[in-house]
Design a protein around this motif. Structure first.
Motif, PDB file in Angstrom:
ATOM      1  N   SER A  57       2.682 -10.212  -8.623  1.00  0.00           N
ATOM      2  CA  SER A  57       2.519  -9.008  -9.432  1.00  0.00           C
ATOM      3  C   SER A  57       1.608  -8.013  -8.731  1.00  0.00           C
ATOM      4  O   SER A  57       1.065  -8.295  -7.670  1.00  0.00           O
ATOM      5  CB  SER A  57       1.957  -9.366 -10.821  1.00  0.00           C
ATOM      6  N   CYS A  58       1.447  -6.871  -9.354  1.00  0.00           N
ATOM      7  CA  CYS A  58       0.605  -5.808  -8.793  1.00  0.00           C
ATOM      8  C   CYS A  58      -0.869  -6.127  -9.042  1.00  0.00           C
ATOM      9  O   CYS A  58      -1.230  -6.864  -9.956  1.00  0.00           O
ATOM     10  CB  CYS A  58       0.981  -4.479  -9.446  1.00  0.00           C
ATOM     11  N   MET A  59      -1.738  -5.531  -8.222  1.00  0.00           N
ATOM     12  CA  MET A  59      -3.177  -5.717  -8.414  1.00  0.00           C
ATOM     13  C   MET A  59      -3.716  -4.889  -9.581  1.00  0.00           C
ATOM     14  O   MET A  59      -4.879  -5.015  -9.960  1.00  0.00           O
ATOM     15  CB  MET A  59      -3.929  -5.304  -7.144  1.00  0.00           C
ATOM     16  N   ASP A  60      -2.877  -4.065 -10.183  1.00  0.00           N
ATOM     17  CA  ASP A  60      -3.269  -3.213 -11.307  1.00  0.00           C
ATOM     18  C   ASP A  60      -4.083  -4.014 -12.331  1.00  0.00           C
ATOM     19  O   ASP A  60      -3.691  -5.122 -12.720  1.00  0.00           O
ATOM     20  CB  ASP A  60      -2.003  -2.634 -11.964  1.00  0.00           C
ATOM     21  N   SER A  61      -5.178  -3.448 -12.787  1.00  0.00           N
ATOM     22  CA  SER A  61      -6.094  -4.170 -13.665  1.00  0.00           C
ATOM     23  C   SER A  61      -5.494  -4.485 -15.026  1.00  0.00           C
ATOM     24  O   SER A  61      -6.036  -5.302 -15.781  1.00  0.00           O
ATOM     25  CB  SER A  61      -7.379  -3.352 -13.864  1.00  0.00           C
ATOM     26  N   ALA A  82      -1.070  -4.565  -4.411  1.00  0.00           N
ATOM     27  CA  ALA A  82      -0.600  -3.258  -4.875  1.00  0.00           C
ATOM     28  C   ALA A  82       0.907  -3.118  -4.675  1.00  0.00           C
ATOM     29  O   ALA A  82       1.432  -3.400  -3.598  1.00  0.00           O
ATOM     30  CB  ALA A  82      -1.339  -2.142  -4.133  1.00  0.00           C
ATOM     31  N   GLY A  83       1.585  -2.714  -5.732  1.00  0.00           N
ATOM     32  CA  GLY A  83       3.025  -2.490  -5.644  1.00  0.00           C
ATOM     33  C   GLY A  83       3.851  -3.756  -5.615  1.00  0.00           C
ATOM     34  O   GLY A  83       5.062  -3.702  -5.367  1.00  0.00           O
ATOM     35  N   ASN A  84       3.225  -4.920  -5.869  1.00  0.00           N
ATOM     36  CA  ASN A  84       3.898  -6.234  -5.781  1.00  0.00           C
ATOM     37  C   ASN A  84       4.853  -6.301  -4.592  1.00  0.00           C
ATOM     38  O   ASN A  84       5.999  -6.735  -4.706  1.00  0.00           O
ATOM     39  CB  ASN A  84       4.622  -6.598  -7.087  1.00  0.00           C
ATOM     40  N   VAL A  85       4.344  -5.847  -3.438  1.00  0.00           N
ATOM     41  CA  VAL A  85       5.145  -5.858  -2.211  1.00  0.00           C
ATOM     42  C   VAL A  85       5.068  -7.241  -1.572  1.00  0.00           C
ATOM     43  O   VAL A  85       4.271  -8.093  -1.978  1.00  0.00           O
ATOM     44  CB  VAL A  85       4.671  -4.778  -1.215  1.00  0.00           C
ATOM     45  N   CYS A 114       3.156   2.449 -12.188  1.00  0.00           N
ATOM     46  CA  CYS A 114       2.469   1.799 -11.073  1.00  0.00           C
ATOM     47  C   CYS A 114       1.963   2.834 -10.072  1.00  0.00           C
ATOM     48  O   CYS A 114       2.744   3.619  -9.527  1.00  0.00           O
ATOM     49  CB  CYS A 114       3.427   0.821 -10.383  1.00  0.00           C
ATOM     50  N   GLY A 115       0.670   2.826  -9.823  1.00  0.00           N
ATOM     51  CA  GLY A 115       0.087   3.794  -8.901  1.00  0.00           C
ATOM     52  C   GLY A 115       0.618   3.669  -7.491  1.00  0.00           C
ATOM     53  O   GLY A 115       0.791   4.674  -6.790  1.00  0.00           O
ATOM     54  N   ALA A 116       0.896   2.447  -7.054  1.00  0.00           N
ATOM     55  CA  ALA A 116       1.427   2.251  -5.710  1.00  0.00           C
ATOM     56  C   ALA A 116       2.836   2.816  -5.588  1.00  0.00           C
ATOM     57  O   ALA A 116       3.186   3.436  -4.577  1.00  0.00           O
ATOM     58  CB  ALA A 116       1.431   0.766  -5.359  1.00  0.00           C
ATOM     59  N   ILE A 117       3.652   2.614  -6.617  1.00  0.00           N
ATOM     60  CA  ILE A 117       5.010   3.164  -6.604  1.00  0.00           C
ATOM     61  C   ILE A 117       4.960   4.683  -6.638  1.00  0.00           C
ATOM     62  O   ILE A 117       5.687   5.361  -5.896  1.00  0.00           O
ATOM     63  CB  ILE A 117       5.834   2.631  -7.796  1.00  0.00           C
TER      64      ILE A 117
END
Length: 207
Positions: A57-61, A82-85, A114-117
């Motif tokens: 998953s994403c690192m989003d809190s 970030a971005g679940n890449v 998602c901020g990364a997206i």
């Protein structure tokens, strides 16, 4: 609710593992929690761990897998970036989780807003983040529906890219990890995509 043992983990099927996660998210959405003694789980996992799920998953809190699926200590291998890449290290972690430890399901979990997206859609360049966001580019290039405003300010475009990023990540897992791919082909595990909605807490699992 007790911590998984080797026996309980082994008895789970991939379908049952998915159902456990769905039920956990349903509890989360309804502001319910399974009764757990976390200190007891610390003691129960001190000699070993037998998680049933691996979640990228994403690192989003806002997207802690243990919380949104209402799971306890020792239940989930949580891989967050970030971005679940995907990268080689993450693939190696998935191979360890599935082949060595025996998790029954791999979830690739994106999320809305998602901020990364958004950053990738805006072609953001910033230090080491540049290379990470470039991993989202295949999803952006694969999005053929949006003809105008193909940037981070277009929620529809961002949502489409988010889903495609999950789908393409799953394809890469299957193509780049023979170990995980074979486990799926042998029906020892499932690989499932999903998107978490930060507005309501619900996880939408892909078919």
């Amino acid at each position: 609710m007790r911590t998984h043992s080797k026996e309980t983990q082994s008895s789970l099927t991939p379908d049952l593992a998915l159902e456990i996660l769905k039920e956990g998210n349903e509890r989360f959405v309804n502001n319910l929690k399974a009764n757990r003694n976390l200190l007891q789980q610390v003691n129960e996992t001190s000699a070993g761990q037998f998680p049933f799920a691996t979640i990228l998953s994403c690192m989003d809190s806002r997207t802690s897998a243990e919380l949104i699926f209402d799971q306890g200590l020792g239940d989930i291998f949580s891989i967050r970036i970030a971005g679940n890449v995907l990268n080689e290290d993450i693939l190696g972690s998935m191979e360890f989780a599935t082949k060595v430890v025996g998790t029954k399901i791999v979830i690739v979990l994106g999320h809305t807003k998602c901020g990364a997206i958004v950053g990738a859609c805006n072609n953001v360049k910033m230090g080491n983040l540049t290379g990470l966001l470039e991993k989202v580019m295949p999803a952006i290039e694969s999005e053929k529906i949006t003809e105008e405003n193909r940037n981070g300010s277009n929620p529809s475009f961002v949502n489409n890219v988010t889903k495609l990023n999950v789908q393409l990540t799953i394809e890469r897992i299957r193509n780049e990890s023979q170990i995980v791919s074979e486990l799926e082909q042998q029906k020892n595990i499932k690989i499932i995509g999903a998107v978490y909605d930060v507005d309501n807490g619900k996880v939408d699992f892909f078919d």
